[in-house]
Design a protein around this motif. Structure first.
Motif, PDB file in Angstrom:
ATOM      1  N   MET A 122      72.524   9.794  53.274  1.00 34.93           N
ATOM      2  CA  MET A 122      72.179   8.714  52.310  1.00 34.93           C
ATOM      3  C   MET A 122      72.702   9.540  50.947  1.00 34.93           C
ATOM      4  N   ALA A 123      73.363   9.048  50.010  1.00 34.20           N
ATOM      5  CA  ALA A 123      73.693   9.349  48.714  1.00 34.20           C
ATOM      6  C   ALA A 123      72.433  10.045  47.947  1.00 34.20           C
ATOM      7  N   ASN A 124      72.296  10.724  47.279  1.00 34.00           N
ATOM      8  CA  ASN A 124      71.050  11.169  46.347  1.00 34.00           C
ATOM      9  C   ASN A 124      71.306  10.123  45.497  1.00 34.00           C
ATOM     10  N   PRO A 125      70.210   9.218  45.173  1.00 37.19           N
ATOM     11  CA  PRO A 125      69.994   8.391  44.009  1.00 37.19           C
ATOM     12  C   PRO A 125      69.850   8.911  42.784  1.00 37.19           C
ATOM     13  N   PHE A 126      69.308  10.122  42.765  1.00 34.83           N
ATOM     14  CA  PHE A 126      69.174  10.988  41.479  1.00 34.83           C
ATOM     15  C   PHE A 126      70.102  12.181  41.468  1.00 34.83           C
ATOM     16  N   PRO A 127      71.192  12.043  40.914  1.00 27.28           N
ATOM     17  CA  PRO A 127      72.221  13.222  40.866  1.00 27.28           C
ATOM     18  C   PRO A 127      72.007  14.259  39.722  1.00 27.28           C
ATOM     19  N   ILE A 128      70.656  13.795  38.946  1.00 21.62           N
ATOM     20  CA  ILE A 128      70.377  14.776  37.950  1.00 21.62           C
ATOM     21  C   ILE A 128      68.805  14.918  38.029  1.00 21.62           C
ATOM     22  N   PRO A 129      68.238  16.023  37.666  1.00 26.59           N
ATOM     23  CA  PRO A 129      66.745  16.095  37.892  1.00 26.59           C
ATOM     24  C   PRO A 129      66.208  15.111  37.028  1.00 26.59           C
ATOM     25  N   LEU A 130      64.735  14.827  37.440  1.00 27.50           N
ATOM     26  CA  LEU A 130      63.984  14.076  36.719  1.00 27.50           C
ATOM     27  C   LEU A 130      63.475  14.485  35.216  1.00 27.50           C
ATOM     28  N   ASN A 131      63.546  15.942  35.015  1.00 28.37           N
ATOM     29  CA  ASN A 131      63.033  16.405  33.662  1.00 28.37           C
ATOM     30  C   ASN A 131      64.327  16.173  32.846  1.00 28.37           C
ATOM     31  N   ALA A 132      65.553  16.201  33.513  1.00 35.58           N
ATOM     32  CA  ALA A 132      66.674  15.906  32.674  1.00 35.58           C
ATOM     33  C   ALA A 132      66.855  14.549  32.362  1.00 35.58           C
ATOM     34  N   LEU A 133      66.467  13.678  33.349  1.00 36.51           N
ATOM     35  CA  LEU A 133      66.406  12.380  32.841  1.00 36.51           C
ATOM     36  C   LEU A 133      65.449  11.988  31.742  1.00 36.51           C
ATOM     37  N   ARG A 134      64.334  12.537  31.963  1.00 35.74           N
ATOM     38  CA  ARG A 134      63.217  12.501  30.758  1.00 35.74           C
ATOM     39  C   ARG A 134      63.760  13.075  29.351  1.00 35.74           C
ATOM     40  N   ALA A 135      64.570  14.092  29.422  1.00 35.90           N
ATOM     41  CA  ALA A 135      65.104  14.930  27.839  1.00 35.90           C
ATOM     42  C   ALA A 135      66.283  13.920  27.570  1.00 35.90           C
ATOM     43  N   ILE A 136      66.853  13.315  28.431  1.00 40.13           N
ATOM     44  CA  ILE A 136      67.787  12.244  28.073  1.00 40.13           C
ATOM     45  C   ILE A 136      67.311  10.915  27.328  1.00 40.13           C
ATOM     46  N   GLU A 137      66.133  10.580  27.696  1.00 36.24           N
ATOM     47  CA  GLU A 137      65.535   9.276  27.157  1.00 36.24           C
ATOM     48  C   GLU A 137      64.883   9.729  26.055  1.00 36.24           C
TER      49      GLU A 137
END
Length: 314
Positions: free
Chosen positions: A1-16
């Protein structure tokens, strides 16, 4: 199964956070890392996703159209995670953490919060009194009250009151005022934090503008104290001056008011559920604020001449 999160959660938080705040430093503070680490998060995320997320401009980092399109889902997702974690911790429906400014806290709320406590003895109210715009989506603050136009990003806002304002003075100074034009013989106190303009009131009173040459205060609470101590006339929100007028420390010398587009707003984080304790506090405000602004009686009955004054409900 493909990884639904290709970037780390902390990176997503930083982006937001960077997209919402427009800078690296707020994200670094929330994540407990350096601005350089946040910059690395953004660069690697762009590499993995194969798209540009931010435009680097002289005014800071600006989200691209692609990122702006998904920002509501990102913000809602992190709010949902915060709610889920609160649910795992059991949440605390018995503690209401409220952030307010100093004037609302000292001139209105502190004198009435006992009524809320009496109605809801199972809820402990904790006040965070600050002029700082706390990010409700990423803090343990349940609800806030802010003064302004109600259009802050990332929050849902509901007008509480305080849109009407007028001048107030100490009683000895009020006796020197017969017409609005007599204000030119008094210092006009400048509250640089609230920034309530005098010009609309001058227009409503039918007089030419009067130069603002009185003392200047950056703290609205000190500006109120200056008016009470006979330093001059202060333009004040009627809701905030009601108690001081009612007990005789201040007087509204003229029955002339201005209705503005600013006021006090109840705010909660956008996308978060509103827990019972916040709903109860909101309902209490809806009932208490109109009551505190009602019950006008003639000031002549207090020996201060014409006009009206708001009687505190107790």
């Amino acid at each position: 199964m493909a990884n639904p999160f290709p970037i780390p959660l902390n990176a997503l938080r930083a982006i937001e956070i960077v997209a919402r705040r427009g800078a690296l430093a707020p994200a670094a503070e929330e994540l407990g890392v350096t601005p350089g680490a946040v910059s690395q998060h953004l660069r690697r995320a762009e590499e993995r996703l194969g798209i540009e997320l931010f435009k680097r401009t002289a005014q800071g980092l600006k989200p691209t159209a692609a990122l702006r399109q998904v920002m509501p889902q990102l913000t809602a997702g992190f709010n949902a995670l915060a709610d889920g974690i609160a649910g795992l911790k059991g949440g605390d429906e018995h503690v209401l953490t409220l952030t307010v400014g100093s004037v609302f806290a000292s001139r209105w709320l502190i004198w009435r919060i006992a009524k809320f406590n009496h109605l809801h003895p199972d809820i402990e109210v904790r006040l965070v009194v600050t002029g700082t715009m706390i990010d409700l989506a990423h803090s343990d603050i349940d609800v806030g009250i802010r003064f302004g136009r109600g259009s802050w990003p990332g929050v849902r806002s509901e007008l509480v009151g305080g849109s009407r304002y007028s001048p107030v003075v100490a009683p000895p100074l009020a006796r020197r005022l017969r017409t609005p034009a007599d204000l030119r013989h008094l210092p006009l106190i400048r509250d640089t934090a609230s920034m309530l303009p005098w010009e609309p009131w001058f227009a409503a009173a039918g007089i030419a503008p009067i130069p603002l040459g009185g003392p200047r205060y950056d703290d609205p609470t000190l500006a109120f104290d200056a008016a009470i101590s006979e330093q001059g006339a202060l333009m004040a929100v009627d809701l905030m001056s009601a108690d001081a007028v009612s007990d005789g420390r201040l007087v509204r010398p003229f029955d002339i008011h201005v209705d503005s587009d600013v006021g006090y707003w109840l705010i909660v984080a956008e996308g978060r559920r509103m827990p019972r304790k916040v709903q109860l506090f909101r309902d209490w405000l809806r009932a208490e604020v109109p009551d505190s602004a009602a019950g006008y009686v003639d000031q002549a009955r207090r020996g201060h001449g014409g006009g009206k004054v708001a009687r505190s409900p107790g």
